[in-house]
Design a protein around this motif. Structure first.
Motif, PDB file in Angstrom:
ATOM      1  N   VAL A 209       0.848  -1.191   0.000  1.00  0.00           N
ATOM      2  CA  VAL A 209       0.000   0.000   0.000  1.00  0.00           C
ATOM      3  C   VAL A 209       0.884   1.242   0.000  1.00  0.00           C
ATOM      4  O   VAL A 209       2.039   1.201   0.435  1.00  0.00           O
ATOM      5  N   PRO A 210       0.365   2.372  -0.484  1.00  0.00           N
ATOM      6  CA  PRO A 210       1.155   3.598  -0.448  1.00  0.00           C
ATOM      7  C   PRO A 210       1.317   4.120   0.980  1.00  0.00           C
ATOM      8  O   PRO A 210       0.431   3.946   1.823  1.00  0.00           O
ATOM      9  N   VAL A 211       2.435   4.734   1.228  1.00  0.00           N
ATOM     10  CA  VAL A 211       2.626   5.520   2.453  1.00  0.00           C
ATOM     11  C   VAL A 211       2.555   6.970   1.986  1.00  0.00           C
ATOM     12  O   VAL A 211       3.538   7.540   1.504  1.00  0.00           O
ATOM     13  N   ALA A 212       1.368   7.528   2.078  1.00  0.00           N
ATOM     14  CA  ALA A 212       1.129   8.854   1.507  1.00  0.00           C
ATOM     15  C   ALA A 212       0.105   9.600   2.341  1.00  0.00           C
ATOM     16  O   ALA A 212      -0.806   9.002   2.916  1.00  0.00           O
ATOM     17  N   ALA A 213       0.270  10.911   2.379  1.00  0.00           N
ATOM     18  CA  ALA A 213      -0.682  11.799   3.048  1.00  0.00           C
ATOM     19  C   ALA A 213      -1.095  12.858   2.037  1.00  0.00           C
ATOM     20  O   ALA A 213      -0.303  13.738   1.691  1.00  0.00           O
ATOM     21  N   GLY A 214      -2.318  12.729   1.523  1.00  0.00           N
ATOM     22  CA  GLY A 214      -2.757  13.649   0.487  1.00  0.00           C
ATOM     23  C   GLY A 214      -1.902  13.471  -0.755  1.00  0.00           C
ATOM     24  O   GLY A 214      -1.633  12.363  -1.207  1.00  0.00           O
ATOM     25  N   PRO A 215      -1.400  14.576  -1.321  1.00  0.00           N
ATOM     26  CA  PRO A 215      -0.565  14.470  -2.532  1.00  0.00           C
ATOM     27  C   PRO A 215       0.890  14.106  -2.238  1.00  0.00           C
ATOM     28  O   PRO A 215       1.675  13.920  -3.165  1.00  0.00           O
ATOM     29  N   ASN A 216       1.248  14.029  -0.980  1.00  0.00           N
ATOM     30  CA  ASN A 216       2.647  13.783  -0.604  1.00  0.00           C
ATOM     31  C   ASN A 216       2.869  12.301  -0.341  1.00  0.00           C
ATOM     32  O   ASN A 216       2.264  11.719   0.567  1.00  0.00           O
ATOM     33  N   ALA A 217       3.739  11.684  -1.157  1.00  0.00           N
ATOM     34  CA  ALA A 217       4.060  10.268  -0.999  1.00  0.00           C
ATOM     35  C   ALA A 217       5.422  10.126  -0.345  1.00  0.00           C
ATOM     36  O   ALA A 217       6.371  10.845  -0.678  1.00  0.00           O
ATOM     37  N   PHE A 218       5.520   9.182   0.598  1.00  0.00           N
ATOM     38  CA  PHE A 218       6.771   8.954   1.333  1.00  0.00           C
ATOM     39  C   PHE A 218       7.353   7.576   1.071  1.00  0.00           C
ATOM     40  O   PHE A 218       8.495   7.322   1.447  1.00  0.00           O
ATOM     41  N   GLY A 219       6.571   6.682   0.462  1.00  0.00           N
ATOM     42  CA  GLY A 219       7.085   5.352   0.200  1.00  0.00           C
ATOM     43  C   GLY A 219       5.976   4.332   0.093  1.00  0.00           C
ATOM     44  O   GLY A 219       4.866   4.638  -0.337  1.00  0.00           O
ATOM     45  N   MET A 220       6.281   3.114   0.505  1.00  0.00           N
ATOM     46  CA  MET A 220       5.355   1.995   0.375  1.00  0.00           C
ATOM     47  C   MET A 220       5.517   1.064   1.576  1.00  0.00           C
ATOM     48  O   MET A 220       6.633   0.842   2.051  1.00  0.00           O
ATOM     49  N   LEU A 221       4.402   0.539   2.059  1.00  0.00           N
ATOM     50  CA  LEU A 221       4.401  -0.487   3.096  1.00  0.00           C
ATOM     51  C   LEU A 221       4.033  -1.813   2.450  1.00  0.00           C
ATOM     52  O   LEU A 221       2.995  -1.926   1.788  1.00  0.00           O
ATOM     53  N   MET A 222       4.874  -2.810   2.635  1.00  0.00           N
ATOM     54  CA  MET A 222       4.638  -4.141   2.063  1.00  0.00           C
ATOM     55  C   MET A 222       4.609  -5.167   3.187  1.00  0.00           C
ATOM     56  O   MET A 222       5.469  -5.168   4.063  1.00  0.00           O
ATOM     57  N   VAL A 223       3.618  -6.046   3.145  1.00  0.00           N
ATOM     58  CA  VAL A 223       3.477  -7.141   4.108  1.00  0.00           C
ATOM     59  C   VAL A 223       3.445  -8.439   3.313  1.00  0.00           C
ATOM     60  O   VAL A 223       2.639  -8.588   2.385  1.00  0.00           O
TER      61      VAL A 223
END
Length: 251
Positions: A209-223
């Motif tokens: 899933v994206p690690v994002a807040a609004g239009p700002n993306a910081f990375g990805m979380l993978m499980v």
């Protein structure tokens, strides 16, 4: 000895039909018997009728008890899961509260401390079996690359960075741009187009899933897990929630 459900239905039906047949036969014998023998035939007809009606009734009562027991077990499991989630998420929310109220110099350290808390919750709450949670973060430079930055859960060989323009990169960066998610319950049976699992990696199911807040993306979380269907579709909303908490910490 435990009787299988299919055999139990067959046995119950046979006993009930046999009871009906015996009750009919005993009734005929009672009608044709003399006064002295009629009582015994009548008693046999009554017992056979009770058996014919009582066995299905007992089976129905048994099924209702099993259904009620299963319902209670499901409620208890749901309550236990809610308690577990509350115990796992409460420290994260408190930590994010500290991040929000901290000064500029303390904020970065508090935010970084929240990351392993979220990853640990992802590894313990999402999926089944040996679960691993990984945070990918953007690295500076061109082309754009997502590199593993932190892990929790299963100890395994590190994941490879994901580069934009590759098959995996197109999937991941498209997912982040459109705020979607990636999910695959069985990489052997239904792999995602462009997604490759190369040795030494052996995971069989995953969600990202994206690690994002609004239009700002910081990375990805993978499980991911080593078992097929170890990550279920019902786990995706929780993983998205945890990805949002990571974005709040990193914002």
């Amino acid at each position: 000895m435990r009787i299988p459900p299919g055999a139990r239905v067959y046995l119950t039906t046979v006993i009930s039909l046999a009871g009906v047949a015996l009750a009919t036969w005993f009734g005929m014998q009672a009608g044709a018997a003399t006064t002295t023998g009629r009582g015994w035939w009548t008693l046999g007809a009554v017992l056979a009728s009770v058996t014919a009606a009582g066995v299905p009734a007992y089976e129905q009562i048994r099924k209702e008890r099993l259904r009620a027991r299963a319902h209670r077990a499901a409620v208890d499991a749901a309550v236990a899961m809610q308690v577990t989630m509350n115990d796992a998420l409460d420290p994260i929310v408190r930590q994010l509260g500290r991040v929000a109220t901290a000064g500029r110099h303390e904020r970065a350290a508090l935010a970084e401390a929240a990351v392993p808390m979220v990853l640990d919750s992802a590894a313990h709450l999402a999926g089944t079996g040996r679960v691993r949670a990984c945070l990918f973060r953007f690295t500076p430079g061109a082309p754009t690359v997502l590199a593993p930055a932190a892990y929790a859960g299963r100890v395994d060989d590190p994941l490879e960075p994901i580069t934009e323009g590759t098959g995996e990169g197109d999937l991941v960066f498209g997912m982040i741009r459109h705020n979607q998610h990636l999910f695959c319950p069985d990489l052997d049976a239904s792999p995602l187009p462009g997604w490759h699992v190369s040795p030494p990696q052996t995971y069989q199911s995953f969600a990202a899933v994206p690690v994002a807040a609004g239009p700002n993306a910081f990375g990805m979380l993978m499980v991911d897990t080593l078992e097929r269907d170890g990550v279920r579709r019902t786990d995706v909303p929780l993983i998205r929630l945890l990805g949002g908490l990571l974005a709040v910490a990193l914002a």
